[in-house]
Design a protein around this motif. Structure first.
Motif, PDB file in Angstrom:
ATOM      1  N   ALA A 178      -8.774   8.959   7.959  1.00 29.50           N
ATOM      2  CA  ALA A 178      -8.361   7.596   7.991  1.00 29.50           C
ATOM      3  C   ALA A 178      -7.168   7.209   7.340  1.00 29.50           C
ATOM      4  CB  ALA A 178      -9.461   6.767   7.698  1.00 29.50           C
ATOM      5  N   TRP A 179      -6.846   7.792   6.007  1.00 26.54           N
ATOM      6  CA  TRP A 179      -5.674   7.261   5.424  1.00 26.54           C
ATOM      7  C   TRP A 179      -4.424   7.718   6.033  1.00 26.54           C
ATOM      8  CZ3 TRP A 179      -3.462   4.446   1.863  1.00 26.54           C
ATOM      9  CH2 TRP A 179      -2.307   4.992   1.434  1.00 26.54           C
ATOM     10  N   HIS A 180      -4.400   9.191   6.777  1.00 26.92           N
ATOM     11  CA  HIS A 180      -3.247   9.598   7.386  1.00 26.92           C
ATOM     12  C   HIS A 180      -2.868   9.051   8.650  1.00 26.92           C
ATOM     13  CE1 HIS A 180      -2.274  12.667   4.455  1.00 26.92           C
ATOM     14  NE2 HIS A 180      -3.502  12.926   4.360  1.00 26.92           N
ATOM     15  N   ALA A 181      -4.192   8.651   9.230  1.00 27.85           N
ATOM     16  CA  ALA A 181      -4.030   7.681  10.604  1.00 27.85           C
ATOM     17  C   ALA A 181      -3.394   6.268  10.362  1.00 27.85           C
ATOM     18  CB  ALA A 181      -5.402   7.693  11.266  1.00 27.85           C
ATOM     19  N   LEU A 182      -3.643   5.667   9.260  1.00 27.47           N
ATOM     20  CA  LEU A 182      -3.397   4.368   8.955  1.00 27.47           C
ATOM     21  C   LEU A 182      -1.903   4.477   8.378  1.00 27.47           C
ATOM     22  CD1 LEU A 182      -6.628   3.223   7.208  1.00 27.47           C
ATOM     23  CD2 LEU A 182      -5.732   2.000   9.025  1.00 27.47           C
ATOM     24  N   ASN A 183      -1.292   5.501   7.853  1.00 30.99           N
ATOM     25  CA  ASN A 183       0.023   5.481   7.559  1.00 30.99           C
ATOM     26  C   ASN A 183       0.899   6.317   8.308  1.00 30.99           C
ATOM     27  OD1 ASN A 183       0.235   4.650   4.441  1.00 30.99           O
ATOM     28  ND2 ASN A 183      -1.826   5.483   4.729  1.00 30.99           N
ATOM     29  N   SER A 184       0.517   6.425   9.743  1.00 29.70           N
ATOM     30  CA  SER A 184       1.390   6.897  10.861  1.00 29.70           C
ATOM     31  C   SER A 184       1.036   6.344  12.064  1.00 29.70           C
ATOM     32  CB  SER A 184       1.041   8.757  10.847  1.00 29.70           C
ATOM     33  OG  SER A 184      -0.273   8.908  11.150  1.00 29.70           O
ATOM     34  N   VAL A 185       0.490   7.112  12.942  1.00 27.92           N
ATOM     35  CA  VAL A 185       0.438   6.465  14.300  1.00 27.92           C
ATOM     36  C   VAL A 185      -0.243   5.025  14.182  1.00 27.92           C
ATOM     37  CG1 VAL A 185      -0.848   7.047  16.498  1.00 27.92           C
ATOM     38  CG2 VAL A 185       0.075   8.834  15.137  1.00 27.92           C
ATOM     39  N   HIS A 186      -1.085   4.938  13.572  1.00 25.91           N
ATOM     40  CA  HIS A 186      -2.044   3.518  13.274  1.00 25.91           C
ATOM     41  C   HIS A 186      -1.265   2.435  12.339  1.00 25.91           C
ATOM     42  CE1 HIS A 186      -5.924   5.535  15.439  1.00 25.91           C
ATOM     43  NE2 HIS A 186      -4.679   4.797  16.396  1.00 25.91           N
ATOM     44  N   LEU A 187      -0.232   2.754  11.927  1.00 24.08           N
ATOM     45  CA  LEU A 187       0.458   1.792  10.945  1.00 24.08           C
ATOM     46  C   LEU A 187       0.346   0.268  11.216  1.00 24.08           C
ATOM     47  CD1 LEU A 187       1.701   1.527   7.957  1.00 24.08           C
ATOM     48  CD2 LEU A 187       4.018   2.078   9.247  1.00 24.08           C
ATOM     49  N   PRO A 188       0.796   0.305  12.771  1.00 24.18           N
ATOM     50  CA  PRO A 188       0.863  -1.178  13.312  1.00 24.18           C
ATOM     51  C   PRO A 188      -0.619  -1.877  13.178  1.00 24.18           C
ATOM     52  CG  PRO A 188       2.037   0.411  14.586  1.00 24.18           C
ATOM     53  CD  PRO A 188       1.326   0.984  13.515  1.00 24.18           C
ATOM     54  N   LEU A 189      -1.812  -1.054  13.033  1.00 24.41           N
ATOM     55  CA  LEU A 189      -2.977  -1.503  13.014  1.00 24.41           C
ATOM     56  C   LEU A 189      -3.584  -1.811  11.693  1.00 24.41           C
ATOM     57  CD1 LEU A 189      -4.337   0.533  16.059  1.00 24.41           C
ATOM     58  CD2 LEU A 189      -3.177  -1.455  16.252  1.00 24.41           C
ATOM     59  N   SER A 190      -2.774  -1.462  10.872  1.00 21.23           N
ATOM     60  CA  SER A 190      -3.063  -1.555   9.498  1.00 21.23           C
ATOM     61  C   SER A 190      -3.003  -2.794   8.615  1.00 21.23           C
ATOM     62  CB  SER A 190      -2.659  -0.182   8.737  1.00 21.23           C
ATOM     63  OG  SER A 190      -1.374  -0.463   8.476  1.00 21.23           O
ATOM     64  N   VAL A 191      -3.734  -3.036   7.445  1.00 22.11           N
ATOM     65  CA  VAL A 191      -3.502  -3.836   6.480  1.00 22.11           C
ATOM     66  C   VAL A 191      -3.564  -3.110   5.068  1.00 22.11           C
ATOM     67  CG1 VAL A 191      -4.176  -5.994   5.428  1.00 22.11           C
ATOM     68  CG2 VAL A 191      -4.617  -5.603   7.811  1.00 22.11           C
ATOM     69  N   GLY A 192      -2.431  -3.529   4.380  1.00 21.40           N
ATOM     70  CA  GLY A 192      -2.467  -2.866   2.810  1.00 21.40           C
ATOM     71  C   GLY A 192      -1.052  -2.379   2.730  1.00 21.40           C
ATOM     72  N   ASP A 193      -1.006  -1.379   1.646  1.00 20.21           N
ATOM     73  CA  ASP A 193       0.197  -0.823   1.261  1.00 20.21           C
ATOM     74  C   ASP A 193       0.189   0.642   0.907  1.00 20.21           C
ATOM     75  OD1 ASP A 193      -0.978  -0.602  -1.207  1.00 20.21           O
ATOM     76  OD2 ASP A 193      -0.394  -2.418  -1.959  1.00 20.21           O
ATOM     77  N   ALA A 194       1.061   1.298   0.292  1.00 20.24           N
ATOM     78  CA  ALA A 194       1.120   2.696  -0.296  1.00 20.24           C
ATOM     79  C   ALA A 194       0.070   3.013  -0.986  1.00 20.24           C
ATOM     80  CB  ALA A 194       2.483   3.117  -0.658  1.00 20.24           C
ATOM     81  N   ARG A 195      -0.820   2.251  -1.451  1.00 17.26           N
ATOM     82  CA  ARG A 195      -1.936   2.667  -2.372  1.00 17.26           C
ATOM     83  C   ARG A 195      -3.164   2.674  -1.592  1.00 17.26           C
ATOM     84  NH1 ARG A 195      -1.658  -2.002  -6.348  1.00 17.26           N
ATOM     85  NH2 ARG A 195      -1.533  -3.112  -4.547  1.00 17.26           N
ATOM     86  N   ALA A 196      -3.413   1.575  -0.638  1.00 20.36           N
ATOM     87  CA  ALA A 196      -4.536   1.751   0.031  1.00 20.36           C
ATOM     88  C   ALA A 196      -4.552   0.737   1.384  1.00 20.36           C
ATOM     89  CB  ALA A 196      -5.877   1.079  -0.753  1.00 20.36           C
ATOM     90  N   ARG A 197      -5.083   1.220   2.415  1.00 16.95           N
ATOM     91  CA  ARG A 197      -5.039   0.515   3.391  1.00 16.95           C
ATOM     92  C   ARG A 197      -6.329   0.549   4.205  1.00 16.95           C
ATOM     93  NH1 ARG A 197      -0.103  -0.618   5.543  1.00 16.95           N
ATOM     94  NH2 ARG A 197       1.749   0.646   4.550  1.00 16.95           N
ATOM     95  N   ARG A 198      -6.497  -0.543   5.226  1.00 15.91           N
ATOM     96  CA  ARG A 198      -7.581  -0.674   6.099  1.00 15.91           C
ATOM     97  C   ARG A 198      -7.182  -1.150   7.314  1.00 15.91           C
ATOM     98  NH1 ARG A 198     -11.205  -5.892   5.106  1.00 15.91           N
ATOM     99  NH2 ARG A 198     -11.728  -5.407   7.272  1.00 15.91           N
ATOM    100  N   TYR A 199      -8.038  -0.835   8.574  1.00 20.56           N
ATOM    101  CA  TYR A 199      -7.901  -1.505   9.974  1.00 20.56           C
ATOM    102  C   TYR A 199      -7.685  -2.673   9.932  1.00 20.56           C
ATOM    103  CZ  TYR A 199      -7.322   3.314  11.751  1.00 20.56           C
ATOM    104  OH  TYR A 199      -7.286   4.552  12.169  1.00 20.56           O
ATOM    105  N   ASP A 200      -6.924  -3.382  10.750  1.00 18.16           N
ATOM    106  CA  ASP A 200      -7.161  -4.908  11.129  1.00 18.16           C
ATOM    107  C   ASP A 200      -8.738  -5.110  11.327  1.00 18.16           C
ATOM    108  OD1 ASP A 200      -7.517  -6.927  13.029  1.00 18.16           O
ATOM    109  OD2 ASP A 200      -5.396  -7.126  12.719  1.00 18.16           O
ATOM    110  N   PRO A 201      -9.238  -6.129  10.852  1.00 24.42           N
ATOM    111  CA  PRO A 201     -10.875  -6.478  10.895  1.00 24.42           C
ATOM    112  C   PRO A 201     -11.322  -6.346  12.373  1.00 24.42           C
ATOM    113  CG  PRO A 201      -9.891  -7.757   9.327  1.00 24.42           C
ATOM    114  CD  PRO A 201      -8.539  -6.987  10.001  1.00 24.42           C
ATOM    115  N   GLN A 202     -10.477  -6.718  13.302  1.00 21.80           N
ATOM    116  CA  GLN A 202     -10.674  -6.877  14.713  1.00 21.80           C
ATOM    117  C   GLN A 202     -10.755  -5.232  15.508  1.00 21.80           C
ATOM    118  OE1 GLN A 202      -8.315  -9.908  16.358  1.00 21.80           O
ATOM    119  NE2 GLN A 202      -9.886 -11.356  16.309  1.00 21.80           N
ATOM    120  N   VAL A 203     -10.003  -4.530  14.915  1.00 25.17           N
ATOM    121  CA  VAL A 203      -9.778  -3.193  15.455  1.00 25.17           C
ATOM    122  C   VAL A 203     -10.867  -2.221  14.825  1.00 25.17           C
ATOM    123  CG1 VAL A 203      -8.332  -1.041  15.410  1.00 25.17           C
ATOM    124  CG2 VAL A 203      -7.226  -3.443  15.635  1.00 25.17           C
ATOM    125  N   ASN A 204     -11.237  -1.878  13.418  1.00 28.27           N
ATOM    126  CA  ASN A 204     -12.260  -1.209  12.935  1.00 28.27           C
ATOM    127  C   ASN A 204     -12.407  -1.475  11.557  1.00 28.27           C
ATOM    128  OD1 ASN A 204     -14.138   1.175  12.806  1.00 28.27           O
ATOM    129  ND2 ASN A 204     -12.886   1.757  14.533  1.00 28.27           N
TER     130      ASN A 204
END
Length: 231
Positions: A13-39
């Motif tokens: 999840a971390w590597h997806a959120l910081n690469s292909v899924h960066l546009p779908l993410s919320v957070g920063d270089a320390r922690a990220r999550r998916y947009d609440p409507q996405v996952n």
């Protein structure tokens, strides 16, 4: 903390959120999550205190997030684990070939199918699936008399790897091999892009594991899963 032997598959999840899924993410270089409507998946960079604090800050009152990774999951201060479980991660050992024969026509699924996809996933519970989960990757399905009988698609995606996920069949259409046919179709499409397919299953789901092993996936490791919410 991250160990020298850790690979992107250990924190997918971390590597997806910081690469292909960066546009779908919320957070920063320390922690990220998916947009609440996405996952509902979230991930800290590692076990360092600053990353754990950042992860906790991403969880709002009344929310739950899922953490999936190989390293042990530390629960950040301010959050509680309402569920813990063991899963397994399997990786395709060679490019998966497309289905040789198709008893049912496989169709691409997209935004126009989102309501039916959510209804099927809510009924069968293949994993967290929300109104915009279809944006995570390519999804395909089988319709019978207009009804969405089964589907499969892609979830975590990062350079070189894409996860097969969302595999589910409506109870009315089980026993026809749809899950196997769709899983093979998705895995073959991933291989055609020059990527390696991987997937996850609950450790005690022997039937699913046997199906994936029959497609050429091999057990890589156990994964930790925790559902976290604000205390």
């Amino acid at each position: 903390m991250k160990t020298p032997s850790e690979t992107p598959l250990d924190r997918p999840a971390w590597h997806a959120l910081n690469s292909v899924h960066l546009p779908l993410s919320v957070g920063d270089a320390r922690a990220r999550r998916y947009d609440p409507q996405v996952n509902r998946f979230a991930s800290a960079r590692d076990g360092a205190p600053d990353a754990q604090i950042a992860l906790a800050a991403l969880v709002q009152p009344g929310e739950q997030v899922y953490v999936l990774q190989v390293p042990d999951i530390a629960v950040p201060e301010g959050l509680v684990a309402v569920r813990r479980a063991l899963g397994v991660q399997l990786v395709a050992q060679a490019p998966v070939a497309p289905p040789e024969s198709r008893a049912y026509r496989i169709v691409a699924l997209g935004p126009d199918d989102a309501v039916d996809m959510l209804a099927l996933a809510t009924l069968t519970e293949p994993g967290p699936f929300l109104s915009q989960t279809h944006r995570m990757g390519q999804f395909v399905g089988v319709r019978v008399d207009g009804r969405l009988a089964a589907m499969a698609g892609e979830r975590f995606r990062f350079p070189g790897y894409t996860e097969v996920s969302g595999v589910c069949t409506h109870p009315d259409f089980r026993g026809h091999g749809l899950a196997k046919q769709l899983s093979r179709h998705v895995a073959a499409a991933i291989a055609a892009r020059g990527e390696t397919a991987f997937l996850h299953s609950w450790k005690d789901n022997a039937a699913a594991i046997a199906l994936y092993e029959a497609l050429g996936f091999q057990l890589r490791c156990e994964v930790q899963v925790a559902v976290l919410e604000r205390a």
